[in-house]
Design an enzyme around this catalytic site. Sequence first.
Site, PDB file in Angstrom:
ATOM      1  N   MET A  30       0.853  -1.195   0.000  1.00 30.02           N
ATOM      2  CA  MET A  30       0.000   0.000   0.000  1.00 30.02           C
ATOM      3  C   MET A  30       0.891   1.249   0.000  1.00 30.02           C
ATOM      4  O   MET A  30       0.442   2.349   0.336  1.00 30.02           O
ATOM      5  CB  MET A  30      -0.939   0.002   1.211  1.00 30.02           C
ATOM      6  CG  MET A  30      -1.914  -1.181   1.160  1.00 30.02           C
ATOM      7  SD  MET A  30      -3.481  -0.892   1.958  1.00 30.02           S
ATOM      8  CE  MET A  30      -2.959  -0.572   3.638  1.00 30.02           C
ATOM      9  N   ASP A  35      12.121  -0.277   4.771  1.00 33.30           N
ATOM     10  CA  ASP A  35      13.059  -1.390   4.552  1.00 33.30           C
ATOM     11  C   ASP A  35      12.372  -2.754   4.590  1.00 33.30           C
ATOM     12  O   ASP A  35      12.858  -3.711   3.989  1.00 33.30           O
ATOM     13  CB  ASP A  35      14.175  -1.366   5.612  1.00 33.30           C
ATOM     14  CG  ASP A  35      15.198  -0.291   5.297  1.00 33.30           C
ATOM     15  OD1 ASP A  35      15.128   0.282   4.185  1.00 33.30           O
ATOM     16  OD2 ASP A  35      16.047  -0.014   6.160  1.00 33.30           O
ATOM     17  N   HIS A  37       9.476  -3.471   3.218  1.00 30.01           N
ATOM     18  CA  HIS A  37       9.016  -3.727   1.846  1.00 30.01           C
ATOM     19  C   HIS A  37      10.205  -4.079   0.951  1.00 30.01           C
ATOM     20  O   HIS A  37      10.111  -4.959   0.092  1.00 30.01           O
ATOM     21  CB  HIS A  37       8.333  -2.481   1.267  1.00 30.01           C
ATOM     22  CG  HIS A  37       7.068  -2.084   1.969  1.00 30.01           C
ATOM     23  ND1 HIS A  37       6.957  -0.944   2.719  1.00 30.01           N
ATOM     24  CD2 HIS A  37       5.854  -2.690   2.015  1.00 30.01           C
ATOM     25  CE1 HIS A  37       5.728  -0.842   3.192  1.00 30.01           C
ATOM     26  NE2 HIS A  37       5.036  -1.892   2.802  1.00 30.01           N
ATOM     27  N   GLY A 147       5.023 -10.070   4.101  1.00 29.57           N
ATOM     28  CA  GLY A 147       5.814  -9.964   5.327  1.00 29.57           C
ATOM     29  C   GLY A 147       5.123 -10.651   6.499  1.00 29.57           C
ATOM     30  O   GLY A 147       3.900 -10.554   6.647  1.00 29.57           O
ATOM     31  N   GLN A 153      -2.735 -12.022   7.790  1.00 31.99           N
ATOM     32  CA  GLN A 153      -2.867 -11.806   6.342  1.00 31.99           C
ATOM     33  C   GLN A 153      -2.168 -12.934   5.574  1.00 31.99           C
ATOM     34  O   GLN A 153      -2.692 -13.448   4.585  1.00 31.99           O
ATOM     35  CB  GLN A 153      -2.262 -10.452   5.973  1.00 31.99           C
ATOM     36  CG  GLN A 153      -2.141 -10.189   4.494  1.00 31.99           C
ATOM     37  CD  GLN A 153      -1.807  -8.743   4.197  1.00 31.99           C
ATOM     38  OE1 GLN A 153      -2.676  -7.879   4.245  1.00 31.99           O
ATOM     39  NE2 GLN A 153      -0.558  -8.447   3.876  1.00 31.99           N
ATOM     40  N   ARG A 187       2.726   2.773   9.391  1.00 33.04           N
ATOM     41  CA  ARG A 187       1.974   3.532  10.409  1.00 33.04           C
ATOM     42  C   ARG A 187       2.885   4.054  11.527  1.00 33.04           C
ATOM     43  O   ARG A 187       2.434   4.895  12.312  1.00 33.04           O
ATOM     44  CB  ARG A 187       0.857   2.674  11.001  1.00 33.04           C
ATOM     45  CG  ARG A 187      -0.299   2.462  10.010  1.00 33.04           C
ATOM     46  CD  ARG A 187      -1.469   1.730  10.643  1.00 33.04           C
ATOM     47  NE  ARG A 187      -2.648   1.755   9.797  1.00 33.04           N
ATOM     48  CZ  ARG A 187      -3.061   0.732   9.032  1.00 33.04           C
ATOM     49  NH1 ARG A 187      -2.374  -0.402   8.997  1.00 33.04           N
ATOM     50  NH2 ARG A 187      -4.151   0.838   8.293  1.00 33.04           N
TER      51      ARG A 187
HETATM   52  O1  PAF Z   1      -0.090  -5.703   3.459  1.00 31.65           O
HETATM   53  C1  PAF Z   1      -0.543  -4.782   2.755  1.00 31.65           C
HETATM   54  O2  PAF Z   1       0.113  -3.753   2.524  1.00 31.65           O
HETATM   55  C2  PAF Z   1      -1.941  -4.892   2.167  1.00 31.65           C
HETATM   56  O3  PAF Z   1      -2.809  -5.530   3.051  1.00 31.65           O
HETATM   57  C3  PAF Z   1      -1.954  -5.587   0.779  1.00 31.65           C
HETATM   58  C4  PAF Z   1      -1.463  -7.015   0.858  1.00 31.65           C
HETATM   59  C5  PAF Z   1      -1.085  -4.807  -0.190  1.00 31.65           C
HETATM   60  C6  PAF Z   1      -3.388  -5.609   0.234  1.00 31.65           C
HETATM   61  O4  PAF Z   1      -3.902  -4.344   0.092  1.00 31.65           O
END
Ligand code: PAF
Length: 290
Positions: A30, A35, A37, A147, A153, A187
């Site tokens: 998003m 780091d 990502h 991650g 998730q 965040r």
């Molecule tokens: O982890 C995230 O940044 C979000 O939940 C994702 C996987 C990009 C889906 O919008």
Amino acid sequence: MQTITKVAELRRAINEARSGGKRVGFVPTMGYLHDGHLALVRASQMQCDITVVSIFVNPTQFGPNEDLSVYPRDFPRDEKLCHDADVTILFAPEAQEVYPPRFHTFVDPGELAKPLCGFFRPGHFRGVATVVSKLFNMVQPDVAVFGQKDFQQCAVVRRMVIDLNLPIEIVTVPTIRETDGLAMSSRNRYLSEEERRRALAISRGLFAAVAKFQAGEREAKELLAIAKQHLETVDRLQYLELVDADTLEPAESTLHRPAALCAAAYIGSTRLIDNILLAAGYELCPDTPA
Ligand code: PAF
């Protein structure tokens, strides 16, 4: 690096790469990259010939009173980070490209979406599963990288890929932390200096429980109590739970299987999540098959 905003153009670019026999890796994000990502990008690059990063702040995974409108965004900075990290394609669609008018079809992730964050953010994982499956259909990657910080998730996406027969390998990368232990998150930028210091209670609580686990403690109650002592200083503890690492159901009272210690807490008005796996020493358990 190519920056693409339209699905049709994305498909053309990926098909071209794929026709040369290239393996496609995908990192959905998003934005407001950090780091953590970039570690996902590196993991994709180790396994794939081309890496696609998406930046899309997905409205369907935010509740009505959540931070969608103020979610941190800095596209020029993200684009430069992706360029410098040798990303092949940056896909940054507008909301209408992902959710056209009269959009109606959602993916329901079922039981895995109910505990932990799902309990406090109803509809969140339905939004995540929907957008991730749409992005998977747009990119059609061989590998997708997530991650571990978003533990639930990862569980939802892994299950979805199995249940919907999606031919995608899901790779999970361990949480990247600041040097003092705070899990990296977009965040974190909401935190004042004083809140940033207090936010350390979360990782400290998890680390204290891991230390006890590594010293041989297997009683869930004890492990939770140790973590809780540290988390006493957060402004509001939303949950601190020990769950089975595969099913996300409450862990056994005496741990024999890998478990995840998961927390969500407010520091000021910022909600942070973190988790840690209690799996080392699993082989020490008497009923573990040789
Ligand atoms: O982890 C995230 O940044 C979000 O939940 C994702 C996987 C990009 C889906 O919008």
